[in-house]
Design a protein around this motif. Sequence first.
Motif, mmCIF file in Angstrom:
data_model
loop_
_atom_site.group_PDB
_atom_site.id
_atom_site.type_symbol
_atom_site.label_atom_id
_atom_site.label_comp_id
_atom_site.label_asym_id
_atom_site.label_seq_id
_atom_site.Cartn_x
_atom_site.Cartn_y
_atom_site.Cartn_z
ATOM 1 N N LEU A 100 0.839 -1.190 0.000
ATOM 2 C CA LEU A 100 0.000 0.000 0.000
ATOM 3 C C LEU A 100 0.882 1.251 0.000
ATOM 4 O O LEU A 100 2.054 1.193 0.381
ATOM 5 C CB LEU A 100 -0.910 0.017 1.232
ATOM 6 N N TRP A 118 -0.606 -7.023 -6.637
ATOM 7 C CA TRP A 118 -1.300 -6.174 -7.608
ATOM 8 C C TRP A 118 -1.146 -6.745 -9.008
ATOM 9 O O TRP A 118 -0.060 -7.140 -9.408
ATOM 10 C CB TRP A 118 -0.748 -4.755 -7.566
ATOM 11 N N ARG A 126 -4.739 -1.289 -11.416
ATOM 12 C CA ARG A 126 -4.374 -2.611 -10.922
ATOM 13 C C ARG A 126 -5.441 -3.120 -9.967
ATOM 14 O O ARG A 126 -6.263 -2.352 -9.459
ATOM 15 C CB ARG A 126 -3.019 -2.557 -10.210
ATOM 16 N N TRP A 127 -5.424 -4.423 -9.732
ATOM 17 C CA TRP A 127 -6.399 -5.009 -8.823
ATOM 18 C C TRP A 127 -5.756 -6.138 -8.033
ATOM 19 O O TRP A 127 -4.710 -6.667 -8.403
ATOM 20 C CB TRP A 127 -7.620 -5.524 -9.577
ATOM 21 N N LEU A 142 -9.528 -5.526 -4.227
ATOM 22 C CA LEU A 142 -9.043 -4.159 -4.131
ATOM 23 C C LEU A 142 -8.816 -3.614 -5.540
ATOM 24 O O LEU A 142 -8.341 -4.336 -6.420
ATOM 25 C CB LEU A 142 -7.719 -4.105 -3.368
ATOM 26 N N ARG A 144 -6.867 -0.373 -7.485
ATOM 27 C CA ARG A 144 -5.889 0.694 -7.306
ATOM 28 C C ARG A 144 -5.760 1.424 -8.639
ATOM 29 O O ARG A 144 -5.243 0.873 -9.618
ATOM 30 C CB ARG A 144 -4.542 0.115 -6.873
ATOM 31 N N TRP A 166 -8.135 4.903 0.250
ATOM 32 C CA TRP A 166 -7.080 5.886 -0.020
ATOM 33 C C TRP A 166 -7.466 6.696 -1.253
ATOM 34 O O TRP A 166 -8.011 6.151 -2.209
ATOM 35 C CB TRP A 166 -5.760 5.159 -0.278
ATOM 36 N N GLU A 199 -3.435 8.610 -6.323
ATOM 37 C CA GLU A 199 -4.158 7.427 -6.768
ATOM 38 C C GLU A 199 -5.263 7.105 -5.775
ATOM 39 O O GLU A 199 -5.321 7.673 -4.681
ATOM 40 C CB GLU A 199 -3.195 6.237 -6.885
ATOM 41 N N CYS A 200 -6.150 6.208 -6.151
ATOM 42 C CA CYS A 200 -7.278 5.841 -5.294
ATOM 43 C C CYS A 200 -7.288 4.329 -5.115
ATOM 44 O O CYS A 200 -7.126 3.578 -6.082
ATOM 45 C CB CYS A 200 -8.587 6.310 -5.911
ATOM 46 N N ILE A 201 -7.463 3.888 -3.867
ATOM 47 C CA ILE A 201 -7.570 2.460 -3.561
ATOM 48 C C ILE A 201 -8.910 2.215 -2.891
ATOM 49 O O ILE A 201 -9.247 2.866 -1.889
ATOM 50 C CB ILE A 201 -6.424 1.991 -2.657
#
Length: 226
Positions: A100, A118, A126-127, A142, A144, A166, A199-201
Motif C-alpha cells: 500500500l 497487484w 491494478r487489482w 481491491l 488501485r 485511499w 491514486e485511489c484504492i
Amino acid sequence: MTTIRHHPTDDILVALAAGTLPAGPAAVLACHVETCPACAGRLMDLEALGGALLEELPDAGLAPEALALTLAAIDAPAATRVTPSPARRARGHRLSRPELPAGAHWPRALDGCSATPWRWIGPGMRWSRLHLPQDPAANVFLLRIGAGKFLPPHTHSELELTQVLWGSFHDGRALFGPGDFDAADGDIHHQPVVQAGSECICLASVDGRVVFDSFLARTLGSLVGM
C-alpha cells in the motif's frame, strides 16, 4: 481529521448486526465501521436493540427427544482432529498482502485475510483478489487506480459495496474520499473518475456482475470477476 460524507443505510447495518450479511459485504462494511465513529455507534445501538428484542421473546419449548439426543452426543466418541500449532499455521499459510502507499493502513477488519499481489488490468489500473477464510468464494477485491484515470461507464446486475481506503473519486453523483462508503445496484449508472493529486484504492464486494457499457470493458471485467 478525515471527514466521512457517505455512510451505509440502516438496513445494511441491521443486517450486519443480525449476522445475516454475507461474508463479502460484511467485510467491506466492517472496514467502514472501523473508521467511522458515527456508524460504529449506530451499529452498537442496533446490536443492543436486537438483544433487547430477543430477551422479550417467549421461551421456546424443547422437543421431547432433545435431552436424549444431547446425552447421546456427549457419550459419542470424539472425532480425532489435529490442530496445527500457530507456528505450523504460519508456515503453512502465510498471509500475503499487496503493498500500500506510504501512510495507508491495512484495515483491522481484514486481519486473517490474504490477497494477491497487484495485477495489471489497464494503464494506471491494478487489482488484487482478497481471500476471506470464512467464505473463499466471496467476490471481494481491491482496486488501485491512478490519478486522473477512470473506470468505464457501468451499472450493476445486483449489489456492489465499496469502501474508499485511499484517495478519492467522483462518479457523477458525488465525491467519495477516504472512509466513504457506497452501495450501488442496477439503478445506478456511473463512471468513477479518480481525482487529481493521488491514486485511489478501494475495497469492493460484488454480488452478480458489474455491467460495463462497452464489450472490451465487459471482457476485462470478467477476467477480474467484476
